[in-house]
Design an enzyme around this catalytic site. Structure first.
Site, PDB file in Angstrom:
ATOM      1  N   GLY A  89     -10.295 -12.463 -11.584  1.00  0.00           N
ATOM      2  CA  GLY A  89      -9.250 -11.435 -11.664  1.00  0.00           C
ATOM      3  C   GLY A  89      -8.362 -11.559 -12.889  1.00  0.00           C
ATOM      4  O   GLY A  89      -7.910 -10.565 -13.455  1.00  0.00           O
ATOM      5  N   HIS A  92      -7.834  -7.892  -7.849  1.00  0.00           N
ATOM      6  CA  HIS A  92      -8.180  -8.750  -6.696  1.00  0.00           C
ATOM      7  C   HIS A  92      -8.299  -7.794  -5.508  1.00  0.00           C
ATOM      8  O   HIS A  92      -7.335  -7.586  -4.771  1.00  0.00           O
ATOM      9  CB  HIS A  92      -7.095  -9.800  -6.439  1.00  0.00           C
ATOM     10  N   ASP A  99      -3.114  -8.547  -7.204  1.00  0.00           N
ATOM     11  CA  ASP A  99      -2.823  -8.967  -5.829  1.00  0.00           C
ATOM     12  C   ASP A  99      -3.609 -10.233  -5.490  1.00  0.00           C
ATOM     13  O   ASP A  99      -4.524 -10.212  -4.667  1.00  0.00           O
ATOM     14  CB  ASP A  99      -3.225  -7.791  -4.904  1.00  0.00           C
ATOM     15  N   HIS A 101       0.815  -1.213   0.000  1.00  0.00           N
ATOM     16  CA  HIS A 101       0.000   0.000   0.000  1.00  0.00           C
ATOM     17  C   HIS A 101       0.854   1.270   0.000  1.00  0.00           C
ATOM     18  O   HIS A 101       0.466   2.281  -0.586  1.00  0.00           O
ATOM     19  CB  HIS A 101      -0.962  -0.027   1.200  1.00  0.00           C
ATOM     20  N   SER A 121      -6.564  -1.722  -0.566  1.00  0.00           N
ATOM     21  CA  SER A 121      -6.047  -1.036  -1.761  1.00  0.00           C
ATOM     22  C   SER A 121      -7.117  -0.194  -2.486  1.00  0.00           C
ATOM     23  O   SER A 121      -6.801   0.911  -2.956  1.00  0.00           O
ATOM     24  CB  SER A 121      -5.396  -2.036  -2.710  1.00  0.00           C
ATOM     25  N   GLU A 127     -13.617  -7.966  -7.504  1.00  0.00           N
ATOM     26  CA  GLU A 127     -13.514  -8.963  -6.422  1.00  0.00           C
ATOM     27  C   GLU A 127     -14.499 -10.083  -6.711  1.00  0.00           C
ATOM     28  O   GLU A 127     -15.691  -9.838  -6.878  1.00  0.00           O
ATOM     29  CB  GLU A 127     -13.807  -8.282  -5.076  1.00  0.00           C
TER      30      GLU A 127
HETATM   31  C1  LIG Z   1      -4.789 -10.430  -1.113  1.00  0.00           C
HETATM   32  S1  LIG Z   1      -6.508 -10.185  -1.234  1.00  0.00           S
HETATM   33  C2  LIG Z   1      -6.669  -8.581  -1.911  1.00  0.00           C
HETATM   34  C3  LIG Z   1      -6.272  -7.458  -1.010  1.00  0.00           C
HETATM   35  C4  LIG Z   1      -6.437  -6.084  -1.591  1.00  0.00           C
HETATM   36  N1  LIG Z   1      -5.857  -5.983  -2.945  1.00  0.00           N
HETATM   37  C5  LIG Z   1      -5.789  -5.035  -0.713  1.00  0.00           C
HETATM   38  O1  LIG Z   1      -4.578  -4.794  -0.867  1.00  0.00           O
HETATM   39  O2  LIG Z   1      -6.474  -4.456   0.130  1.00  0.00           O
HETATM   40  C6  LIG Z   1      -6.943 -11.180  -2.612  1.00  0.00           C
HETATM   41  C7  LIG Z   1      -8.411 -11.112  -2.959  1.00  0.00           C
HETATM   42  O3  LIG Z   1      -8.619 -11.823  -4.179  1.00  0.00           O
HETATM   43  C8  LIG Z   1      -9.898 -12.421  -4.116  1.00  0.00           C
HETATM   44  N2  LIG Z   1      -9.888 -13.483  -5.137  1.00  0.00           N
HETATM   45  C9  LIG Z   1      -9.492 -14.765  -5.024  1.00  0.00           C
HETATM   46  N3  LIG Z   1      -9.564 -15.383  -6.224  1.00  0.00           N
HETATM   47  C10 LIG Z   1      -9.990 -14.449  -7.103  1.00  0.00           C
HETATM   48  C11 LIG Z   1     -10.214 -14.461  -8.492  1.00  0.00           C
HETATM   49  N4  LIG Z   1     -10.017 -15.567  -9.223  1.00  0.00           N
HETATM   50  N5  LIG Z   1     -10.617 -13.323  -9.089  1.00  0.00           N
HETATM   51  C12 LIG Z   1     -10.803 -12.186  -8.366  1.00  0.00           C
HETATM   52  N6  LIG Z   1     -10.617 -12.109  -7.025  1.00  0.00           N
HETATM   53  C13 LIG Z   1     -10.207 -13.236  -6.408  1.00  0.00           C
HETATM   54  C14 LIG Z   1     -10.039 -12.886  -2.697  1.00  0.00           C
HETATM   55  O4  LIG Z   1     -11.400 -13.048  -2.356  1.00  0.00           O
HETATM   56  C15 LIG Z   1      -9.346 -11.746  -1.941  1.00  0.00           C
HETATM   57  O5  LIG Z   1     -10.281 -10.790  -1.512  1.00  0.00           O
END
Ligand SMILES: C[S@@+](CC[C@H](N)C(=O)[O-])C[C@H]1O[C@@H](n2cnc3c(N)ncnc32)[C@H](O)[C@@H]1O
Length: 288
Positions: free
Chosen positions: A146, A41, A166, A18, A102, A120
């Site tokens: 994603g 993500h 991410d 971040h 993020s 998401e």
């Molecule tokens: C590490 S977290 C994201 C944190 C966020 N980017 C932040 O920094 O605040 C990863 C996220 O990806 C989501 N996720 C998992 N598989 C996914 C996919 N195939 N496509 C989109 N999102 C996905 C999860 O539900 C989770 O919320």
């Protein structure tokens, strides 16, 4: 999909990711032309630090909890200021109770006219994100896979901006998917800045990943890594890294201040260190 970022929000890995995202956005604001931020993500965007999930791991206490009131050298305080400003803005006076993800870090730093696209896939998390941005005409909330989003949303019509990738790293082979995703994404949006987050557990896989990114032979690629302990146990999250494509020209100097400061403040054991490296032909290296 078992991963929920609520358990990890504000941990050391979030601090690195971040803080760098905030610096990239601040750089984009130096020119008046609008830009776009795409978060493939995205998570839920705002986390309660007293929630059951956050209290269960306590990870934020060894992350943002150590930074928010730390006495920082002036140069480190300056580099962290955009990020910490947003963290403070979602909290009242007194101790931290909330942590911005993020999407919210980006939105709070962006200007009227800049566009945010947050994606998401998890149903409940997607709904939470929709509630957070309800009524915000300049933010679009999507529920695509994603990796599909990384292709279909590029290039943005502004032709300038940053893409954060991410993933949750729940599935085997996600480091390889990052490399493949980046190859295709850069082909579609060659001038964009890309931030790719990756976990540092087993050093062999991380070295192979860096090698594969270098083989893409992209013009301007950095990796910035923070390790909070020696990687003796390869099942643990010992560190986190960011691949940064088309980094702003001012970023290297800022990372040279940020990374050692974070390695010192966020250490969880012997061997806490950092790495800042160009991932290209004739790469230069600045180990911590
Ligand atoms: C590490 S977290 C994201 C944190 C966020 N980017 C932040 O920094 O605040 C990863 C996220 O990806 C989501 N996720 C998992 N598989 C996914 C996919 N195939 N496509 C989109 N999102 C996905 C999860 O539900 C989770 O919320």
């Amino acid at each position: 999909m078992n991963y929920r970022h609520a358990y990890h929000a504000g941990n050391f890995a979030d601090v690195l990711k971040h803080a760098v995202l905030a610096l990239v956005i601040e750089h984009l604001k130096l020119k008046p032309a609008p830009f776009r931020v795409i978060d493939t993500h995205a998570g839920i965007g705002l986390y309660e630090l007293q929630s059951e999930a956050a209290l269960k791991t306590g990870e934020w206490q060894a992350g943002i909890g150590r930074i928010i009131d730390a006495k920082l050298p002036a140069a480190a305080a300056e580099v962290l200021a955009p990020y910490l400003g947003v963290v403070r803005s979602v909290n009242g006076p007194g101790p931290l109770t909330r942590y911005p993800g993020s999407p919210l870090i980006a939105r709070r730093l962006m200007r009227a006219g800049d566009r945010l696209v947050v994606n998401e896939l998890h149903g409940e998390d997607h709904e939470a994100l929709e509630r957070l941005f309800a009524g915000d005409a300049e933010t679009k909330v999507l529920a695509l896979d994603g990796w599909t989003a990384l292709k279909s949303l590029l290039p943005p019509k502004e032709r300038r901006g940053v893409v954060l990738v991410d993933p949750a790293f729940e599935e085997p082979g996600e480091l390889e998917r990052l490399v493949d995703g980046l190859r295709e994404a850069v082909r579609r949006f060659a001038t964009g800045t890309f931030l790719l987050w990756y976990p540092i557990k087993d050093m062999k896989s991380v070295a192979a990943f860096r090698g594969k990114i270098a083989e893409l032979e992209l013009a301007k690629v950095l990796c910035a890594e923070l390790s909070v302990r020696s990687p003796d146990e390869s099942a643990r999250l010992n560190g986190a890294g960011l691949v940064i494509v088309n980094a702003p020209y001012t970023l290297t100097a800022k990372l040279k201040v940020l990374l050692p400061a974070l390695a010192r403040l966020l250490a969880q054991g012997e061997g806490a260190t950092f790495l800042l490296q160009e991932l290209a032909a004739n790469a230069s290296q600045h180990p911590g």
